[in-house]
Design a protein around this motif. Structure first.
Motif, PDB file in Angstrom:
ATOM      1  N   ASN A 125       1.922  -6.784   4.829  1.00 39.51           N
ATOM      2  CA  ASN A 125       0.822  -6.688   5.807  1.00 39.51           C
ATOM      3  C   ASN A 125       0.896  -7.742   6.899  1.00 39.51           C
ATOM      4  OD1 ASN A 125      -0.561  -4.409   4.601  1.00 39.51           O
ATOM      5  ND2 ASN A 125      -1.162  -5.814   2.957  1.00 39.51           N
ATOM      6  N   ARG A 184       2.061   2.203   3.619  1.00 39.96           N
ATOM      7  CA  ARG A 184       3.176   1.419   4.163  1.00 39.96           C
ATOM      8  C   ARG A 184       4.473   1.691   3.394  1.00 39.96           C
ATOM      9  NH1 ARG A 184       2.011  -3.902   7.599  1.00 39.96           N
ATOM     10  NH2 ARG A 184       0.186  -3.116   8.700  1.00 39.96           N
ATOM     11  N   PRO A 198       0.191  -2.340  14.580  1.00 42.87           N
ATOM     12  CA  PRO A 198       0.389  -2.239  13.127  1.00 42.87           C
ATOM     13  C   PRO A 198       1.819  -1.990  12.668  1.00 42.87           C
ATOM     14  CG  PRO A 198      -1.589  -1.058  13.781  1.00 42.87           C
ATOM     15  CD  PRO A 198      -0.919  -1.480  15.051  1.00 42.87           C
ATOM     16  N   TYR A 237       6.417  -6.565   6.918  1.00 40.65           N
ATOM     17  CA  TYR A 237       5.636  -5.323   7.082  1.00 40.65           C
ATOM     18  C   TYR A 237       5.017  -4.909   5.752  1.00 40.65           C
ATOM     19  CZ  TYR A 237       4.504  -0.421   7.792  1.00 40.65           C
ATOM     20  OH  TYR A 237       3.838   0.785   7.839  1.00 40.65           O
ATOM     21  N   SER A 256       0.842  -1.198   0.000  1.00 40.84           N
ATOM     22  CA  SER A 256       0.000   0.000   0.000  1.00 40.84           C
ATOM     23  C   SER A 256       0.879   1.250   0.000  1.00 40.84           C
ATOM     24  CB  SER A 256      -0.905   0.016   1.235  1.00 40.84           C
ATOM     25  OG  SER A 256      -0.129   0.216   2.412  1.00 40.84           O
TER      26      SER A 256
END
Length: 358
Positions: A322, A179, A331, A319, A176
Protein backbone atom coordinates in the motif's frame (compact mmCIF):
# COMPACT_ATOMS: atom_id res chain seq x y z
CA UNK A 1 16.68 28.61 7.43
CA UNK A 2 17.79 32.19 7.99
CA UNK A 3 21.09 33.51 6.65
CA UNK A 4 22.49 34.14 10.13
CA UNK A 5 21.84 30.50 11.11
CA UNK A 6 23.54 29.21 7.97
CA UNK A 7 26.47 31.58 8.53
CA UNK A 8 26.82 30.44 12.15
CA UNK A 9 27.07 26.79 11.07
CA UNK A 10 29.34 27.63 8.13
CA UNK A 11 31.78 29.34 10.48
CA UNK A 12 32.21 26.23 12.61
CA UNK A 13 34.43 24.93 9.80
CA UNK A 14 38.06 25.84 9.02
CA UNK A 15 37.55 27.60 5.69
CA UNK A 16 39.01 30.96 4.70
CA UNK A 17 35.83 32.29 3.11
CA UNK A 18 33.73 35.27 4.20
CA UNK A 19 30.00 34.49 4.01
CA UNK A 20 28.05 36.62 1.57
CA UNK A 21 24.85 34.71 0.70
CA UNK A 22 23.39 31.23 0.29
CA UNK A 23 20.84 29.35 -1.77
CA UNK A 24 19.24 25.96 -1.31
CA UNK A 25 20.17 23.30 -3.86
CA UNK A 26 17.06 21.21 -4.50
CA UNK A 27 18.40 18.54 -6.89
CA UNK A 28 18.65 15.94 -4.10
CA UNK A 29 15.63 14.33 -2.43
CA UNK A 30 16.99 13.38 0.99
CA UNK A 31 19.40 15.88 2.58
CA UNK A 32 19.22 19.66 2.96
CA UNK A 33 21.96 21.14 0.79
CA UNK A 34 23.03 24.78 0.50
CA UNK A 35 25.42 26.59 -1.81
CA UNK A 36 27.45 29.06 0.27
CA UNK A 37 28.63 32.06 -1.73
CA UNK A 38 31.60 33.89 -0.27
CA UNK A 39 33.00 37.31 -1.14
CA UNK A 40 35.86 35.61 -2.98
CA UNK A 41 35.86 32.15 -4.54
CA UNK A 42 35.98 29.26 -3.82
CA UNK A 43 32.35 28.73 -2.85
CA UNK A 44 31.24 25.89 -0.59
CA UNK A 45 28.45 23.33 -0.23
CA UNK A 46 26.96 22.92 3.24
CA UNK A 47 24.87 19.82 3.86
CA UNK A 48 22.60 18.62 6.66
CA UNK A 49 22.25 14.83 6.64
CA UNK A 50 18.74 13.40 6.98
CA UNK A 51 18.72 11.37 10.20
CA UNK A 52 15.31 9.94 9.36
CA UNK A 53 16.76 8.11 6.36
CA UNK A 54 20.31 7.46 7.59
CA UNK A 55 20.60 5.95 11.07
CA UNK A 56 24.39 6.20 11.50
CA UNK A 57 25.07 9.73 10.28
CA UNK A 58 28.56 10.01 11.76
CA UNK A 59 29.52 6.74 10.08
CA UNK A 60 28.09 7.97 6.77
CA UNK A 61 30.14 11.17 6.88
CA UNK A 62 33.28 9.32 7.96
CA UNK A 63 32.76 6.89 5.05
CA UNK A 64 32.66 9.55 2.37
CA UNK A 65 35.50 11.58 3.86
CA UNK A 66 37.74 8.50 4.07
CA UNK A 67 37.01 7.54 0.46
CA UNK A 68 37.58 11.11 -0.69
CA UNK A 69 40.91 11.25 1.15
CA UNK A 70 41.92 7.98 -0.51
CA UNK A 71 41.19 9.35 -3.99
CA UNK A 72 42.98 12.61 -3.19
CA UNK A 73 46.08 10.61 -2.33
CA UNK A 74 45.89 8.93 -5.76
CA UNK A 75 45.65 12.36 -7.41
CA UNK A 76 48.18 14.15 -5.21
CA UNK A 77 50.44 15.05 -8.15
CA UNK A 78 47.72 17.24 -9.66
CA UNK A 79 47.82 21.00 -9.01
CA UNK A 80 45.51 21.89 -6.13
CA UNK A 81 42.96 23.66 -8.35
CA UNK A 82 42.63 20.62 -10.60
CA UNK A 83 42.56 18.20 -7.66
CA UNK A 84 39.64 20.09 -6.08
CA UNK A 85 37.67 19.64 -9.31
CA UNK A 86 38.31 15.90 -9.68
CA UNK A 87 37.18 14.74 -6.24
CA UNK A 88 34.93 15.99 -3.44
CA UNK A 89 37.07 17.72 -0.82
CA UNK A 90 35.64 18.04 2.69
CA UNK A 91 36.45 20.78 5.20
CA UNK A 92 37.04 19.92 8.86
CA UNK A 93 35.57 21.81 11.80
CA UNK A 94 37.60 23.97 14.17
CA UNK A 95 37.71 20.89 16.43
CA UNK A 96 39.25 18.95 13.48
CA UNK A 97 36.13 16.78 13.10
CA UNK A 98 34.61 15.88 9.70
CA UNK A 99 31.17 17.11 10.81
CA UNK A 100 29.50 19.66 13.07
CA UNK A 101 26.55 18.84 15.33
CA UNK A 102 24.30 21.80 16.08
CA UNK A 103 22.22 22.45 19.23
CA UNK A 104 19.26 20.60 17.72
CA UNK A 105 21.32 17.47 17.14
CA UNK A 106 21.60 17.91 13.36
CA UNK A 107 24.82 16.82 11.64
CA UNK A 108 26.46 19.03 8.99
CA UNK A 109 29.38 18.60 6.63
CA UNK A 110 31.08 21.14 4.37
CA UNK A 111 32.82 20.62 1.03
CA UNK A 112 34.30 22.77 -1.70
CA UNK A 113 31.89 23.67 -4.51
CA UNK A 114 33.00 22.55 -7.98
CA UNK A 115 32.37 25.56 -10.20
CA UNK A 116 31.87 25.67 -13.99
CA UNK A 117 30.39 22.17 -14.15
CA UNK A 118 27.30 20.53 -15.61
CA UNK A 119 24.94 17.74 -14.57
CA UNK A 120 22.45 15.82 -16.69
CA UNK A 121 19.15 14.29 -15.63
CA UNK A 122 18.99 12.02 -18.68
CA UNK A 123 21.43 10.86 -21.36
CA UNK A 124 20.73 12.01 -24.89
CA UNK A 125 24.19 11.62 -26.35
CA UNK A 126 26.60 8.69 -26.81
CA UNK A 127 29.54 10.84 -25.70
CA UNK A 128 27.86 11.52 -22.33
CA UNK A 129 27.27 7.77 -21.83
CA UNK A 130 30.94 7.08 -22.66
CA UNK A 131 32.24 9.82 -20.35
CA UNK A 132 29.96 8.64 -17.53
CA UNK A 133 31.36 5.13 -17.93
CA UNK A 134 34.91 6.46 -17.63
CA UNK A 135 34.00 8.57 -14.61
CA UNK A 136 32.28 5.86 -12.58
CA UNK A 137 34.87 3.29 -13.71
CA UNK A 138 37.68 5.57 -12.56
CA UNK A 139 35.99 6.06 -9.19
CA UNK A 140 35.83 2.29 -8.67
CA UNK A 141 39.37 1.79 -9.98
CA UNK A 142 40.90 4.39 -7.66
CA UNK A 143 39.14 2.87 -4.64
CA UNK A 144 39.76 -0.78 -5.61
CA UNK A 145 42.57 -1.05 -3.02
CA UNK A 146 40.58 0.62 -0.21
CA UNK A 147 40.04 -1.58 2.87
CA UNK A 148 36.25 -1.97 2.98
CA UNK A 149 36.37 -3.13 6.61
CA UNK A 150 36.90 0.55 7.45
CA UNK A 151 33.47 1.46 6.05
CA UNK A 152 30.09 1.07 7.70
CA UNK A 153 27.10 -0.29 5.80
CA UNK A 154 25.11 2.94 5.43
CA UNK A 155 21.91 1.17 4.34
CA UNK A 156 22.13 -2.45 5.50
CA UNK A 157 21.25 -5.08 2.86
CA UNK A 158 20.51 -2.37 0.30
CA UNK A 159 21.07 -4.59 -2.76
CA UNK A 160 20.69 -7.94 -0.99
CA UNK A 161 18.45 -10.02 -3.26
CA UNK A 162 17.46 -12.53 -0.55
CA UNK A 163 16.39 -9.66 1.68
CA UNK A 164 14.35 -8.02 -1.10
CA UNK A 165 12.66 -11.35 -1.87
CA UNK A 166 11.85 -11.79 1.80
CA UNK A 167 10.20 -8.34 1.85
CA UNK A 168 8.26 -9.26 -1.29
CA UNK A 169 7.04 -12.56 0.18
CA UNK A 170 5.93 -10.84 3.39
CA UNK A 171 4.00 -8.28 1.34
CA UNK A 172 2.14 -11.05 -0.50
CA UNK A 173 0.94 -12.49 2.80
CA UNK A 174 -0.93 -9.32 3.76
CA UNK A 175 -1.86 -7.73 0.40
CA UNK A 176 -5.50 -6.98 -0.43
CA UNK A 177 -7.23 -9.25 -2.97
CA UNK A 178 -7.67 -6.30 -5.32
CA UNK A 179 -3.98 -5.39 -5.39
CA UNK A 180 -2.97 -9.05 -5.60
CA UNK A 181 -5.17 -9.47 -8.68
CA UNK A 182 -3.87 -6.32 -10.38
CA UNK A 183 -0.25 -7.28 -9.73
CA UNK A 184 -0.54 -10.94 -10.79
CA UNK A 185 1.44 -10.65 -14.04
CA UNK A 186 4.31 -8.89 -12.23
CA UNK A 187 4.26 -11.44 -9.40
CA UNK A 188 4.50 -14.23 -11.94
CA UNK A 189 7.57 -12.55 -13.50
CA UNK A 190 9.24 -12.32 -10.09
CA UNK A 191 8.79 -16.03 -9.51
CA UNK A 192 10.02 -16.90 -13.03
CA UNK A 193 13.24 -14.92 -12.56
CA UNK A 194 13.96 -15.86 -8.95
CA UNK A 195 16.77 -18.35 -9.58
CA UNK A 196 18.61 -16.25 -12.15
CA UNK A 197 18.35 -13.12 -10.03
CA UNK A 198 20.15 -14.83 -7.13
CA UNK A 199 23.25 -15.83 -9.14
CA UNK A 200 25.30 -12.72 -8.33
CA UNK A 201 24.10 -12.66 -4.71
CA UNK A 202 25.22 -16.29 -4.30
CA UNK A 203 28.64 -15.55 -5.81
CA UNK A 204 29.05 -12.60 -3.45
CA UNK A 205 28.10 -14.65 -0.39
CA UNK A 206 30.49 -17.44 -1.45
CA UNK A 207 33.33 -14.89 -1.59
CA UNK A 208 33.88 -15.50 -5.31
CA UNK A 209 33.33 -11.82 -6.13
CA UNK A 210 35.46 -9.18 -4.44
CA UNK A 211 33.92 -6.88 -1.88
CA UNK A 212 34.99 -3.33 -2.76
CA UNK A 213 34.00 0.32 -2.32
CA UNK A 214 30.83 1.02 -4.29
CA UNK A 215 28.95 4.27 -4.81
CA UNK A 216 25.46 2.67 -4.84
CA UNK A 217 23.67 5.54 -6.59
CA UNK A 218 25.29 5.77 -10.02
CA UNK A 219 22.54 7.68 -11.79
CA UNK A 220 23.74 10.16 -14.40
CA UNK A 221 22.87 13.19 -12.23
CA UNK A 222 25.57 12.07 -9.77
CA UNK A 223 28.29 12.75 -12.33
CA UNK A 224 29.71 16.22 -12.96
CA UNK A 225 30.85 17.19 -16.46
CA UNK A 226 32.84 20.06 -17.89
CA UNK A 227 31.17 22.46 -20.29
CA UNK A 228 32.86 20.45 -23.06
CA UNK A 229 30.91 17.36 -21.86
CA UNK A 230 33.97 15.63 -20.41
CA UNK A 231 33.62 13.66 -17.18
CA UNK A 232 34.83 15.64 -14.17
CA UNK A 233 33.85 14.26 -10.76
CA UNK A 234 31.58 11.71 -9.06
CA UNK A 235 29.35 13.40 -6.47
CA UNK A 236 26.70 12.52 -3.84
CA UNK A 237 28.76 9.89 -2.05
CA UNK A 238 26.40 9.48 0.94
CA UNK A 239 25.73 5.85 0.00
CA UNK A 240 29.39 4.85 -0.40
CA UNK A 241 29.81 1.50 1.37
CA UNK A 242 31.07 -2.06 0.81
CA UNK A 243 29.53 -3.74 -2.24
CA UNK A 244 30.34 -5.40 -5.55
CA UNK A 245 31.09 -3.85 -8.93
CA UNK A 246 27.87 -5.20 -10.45
CA UNK A 247 25.80 -2.88 -8.23
CA UNK A 248 27.34 0.30 -9.64
CA UNK A 249 27.65 -0.92 -13.23
CA UNK A 250 24.10 -2.26 -13.23
CA UNK A 251 22.43 0.77 -11.69
CA UNK A 252 24.16 3.11 -14.12
CA UNK A 253 23.05 0.98 -17.07
CA UNK A 254 19.49 0.85 -15.72
CA UNK A 255 19.19 4.61 -15.63
CA UNK A 256 21.27 5.52 -18.67
CA UNK A 257 20.02 2.96 -21.21
CA UNK A 258 16.25 3.13 -20.73
CA UNK A 259 14.49 5.11 -23.45
CA UNK A 260 11.69 6.25 -21.11
CA UNK A 261 11.14 7.56 -17.58
CA UNK A 262 10.74 4.78 -15.01
CA UNK A 263 7.05 5.57 -14.52
CA UNK A 264 6.16 5.81 -18.23
CA UNK A 265 2.84 3.97 -18.65
CA UNK A 266 3.02 3.59 -22.45
CA UNK A 267 5.23 0.52 -22.43
CA UNK A 268 5.75 0.75 -26.19
CA UNK A 269 8.07 3.66 -25.41
CA UNK A 270 10.21 1.57 -23.06
CA UNK A 271 13.21 0.14 -24.88
CA UNK A 272 16.84 -0.66 -24.07
CA UNK A 273 19.38 1.54 -25.84
CA UNK A 274 22.20 -0.77 -26.95
CA UNK A 275 24.34 2.09 -28.30
CA UNK A 276 24.41 3.79 -24.90
CA UNK A 277 25.26 0.42 -23.33
CA UNK A 278 28.20 0.01 -25.71
CA UNK A 279 29.43 3.55 -25.03
CA UNK A 280 29.10 3.33 -21.24
CA UNK A 281 30.74 -0.11 -21.14
CA UNK A 282 33.62 1.06 -23.34
CA UNK A 283 34.36 4.00 -21.03
CA UNK A 284 33.86 1.90 -17.88
CA UNK A 285 36.25 -0.85 -18.98
CA UNK A 286 38.91 1.61 -20.17
CA UNK A 287 39.27 2.66 -16.53
CA UNK A 288 38.21 -0.50 -14.72
CA UNK A 289 39.22 -3.61 -16.68
CA UNK A 290 42.61 -4.02 -14.98
CA UNK A 291 40.84 -4.08 -11.59
CA UNK A 292 38.28 -6.74 -12.57
CA UNK A 293 38.63 -10.48 -12.17
CA UNK A 294 37.49 -12.72 -15.08
CA UNK A 295 34.45 -13.71 -13.00
CA UNK A 296 33.49 -10.09 -12.32
CA UNK A 297 33.82 -9.33 -16.00
CA UNK A 298 31.77 -12.36 -17.02
CA UNK A 299 28.78 -11.27 -14.92
CA UNK A 300 28.73 -7.52 -15.67
CA UNK A 301 25.81 -7.78 -18.08
CA UNK A 302 23.87 -9.99 -15.65
CA UNK A 303 24.59 -7.31 -13.04
CA UNK A 304 22.70 -4.82 -15.21
CA UNK A 305 19.72 -7.16 -15.54
CA UNK A 306 19.80 -7.83 -11.79
CA UNK A 307 19.75 -4.14 -10.88
CA UNK A 308 16.80 -3.49 -13.20
CA UNK A 309 15.02 -6.43 -11.58
CA UNK A 310 15.72 -5.32 -8.01
CA UNK A 311 14.09 -1.95 -8.71
CA UNK A 312 11.10 -3.68 -10.30
CA UNK A 313 10.85 -5.89 -7.22
CA UNK A 314 11.06 -2.93 -4.83
CA UNK A 315 8.37 -0.98 -6.69
CA UNK A 316 6.13 -4.05 -6.76
CA UNK A 317 6.69 -4.80 -3.07
CA UNK A 318 5.81 -1.22 -2.15
CA UNK A 319 2.60 -1.47 -4.21
CA UNK A 320 1.66 -4.67 -2.40
CA UNK A 321 2.37 -2.88 0.91
CA UNK A 322 0.00 0.00 0.00
CA UNK A 323 2.78 2.43 -0.99
CA UNK A 324 4.60 2.99 2.29
CA UNK A 325 8.09 3.77 0.92
CA UNK A 326 8.05 5.56 -2.43
CA UNK A 327 6.06 8.74 -2.98
CA UNK A 328 3.17 8.15 -5.37
CA UNK A 329 0.92 10.46 -7.38
CA UNK A 330 -1.95 8.01 -7.93
CA UNK A 331 -3.01 4.56 -6.61
CA UNK A 332 -1.33 2.47 -9.33
CA UNK A 333 1.88 4.52 -9.54
CA UNK A 334 4.18 1.91 -8.00
CA UNK A 335 2.58 -0.87 -10.03
CA UNK A 336 3.17 1.15 -13.22
CA UNK A 337 6.79 1.66 -12.19
CA UNK A 338 7.17 -2.09 -11.67
CA UNK A 339 5.58 -2.89 -15.06
CA UNK A 340 7.91 -0.36 -16.67
CA UNK A 341 11.01 -2.02 -15.19
CA UNK A 342 9.80 -5.50 -16.14
CA UNK A 343 9.35 -4.28 -19.70
CA UNK A 344 12.93 -2.98 -19.61
CA UNK A 345 14.09 -6.42 -18.43
CA UNK A 346 12.20 -8.00 -21.32
CA UNK A 347 13.93 -5.68 -23.81
CA UNK A 348 17.29 -6.33 -22.14
CA UNK A 349 16.78 -10.10 -22.26
CA UNK A 350 16.06 -10.07 -26.01
CA UNK A 351 19.45 -8.42 -26.56
CA UNK A 352 21.29 -10.27 -23.80
CA UNK A 353 23.67 -12.28 -25.99
CA UNK A 354 24.67 -9.16 -27.92
CA UNK A 355 25.26 -7.30 -24.65
CA UNK A 356 27.24 -10.21 -23.22
CA UNK A 357 29.46 -10.26 -26.31
CA UNK A 358 30.25 -6.56 -25.81
Amino acid sequence: MKAEQINLIFNQFTHKGEFESYQELVSGHINDTYLIKTKKKPYFVLQRINQGVFKDVTGLIENKVAVSDHIQEKLKDLPKKKLYRRVLVFVKTKERAPYYQDNSGNYWNLMYFIDDSLTFETVNDIEIAYEAGKLFGDFLNMTSDFDTSKLIEVIPRFHDMSFRYSQFQSAIQSVSKERLYKAKSCIDRVMDLKEEMHIIQNLKEAGDIKLRVTHNDTKISNALFTKENKGLCVIDTDTVMPGIVHYDFGDAIRTICSTAAEDETNLDLVEFNVEYYKAYTKGFLEKMESSLSPLELKYLSLGAKTMIFIMALRFLTDYLNNDVYYKTKYPEHNLDRAKNQFKLIECFSKKYQELQNI
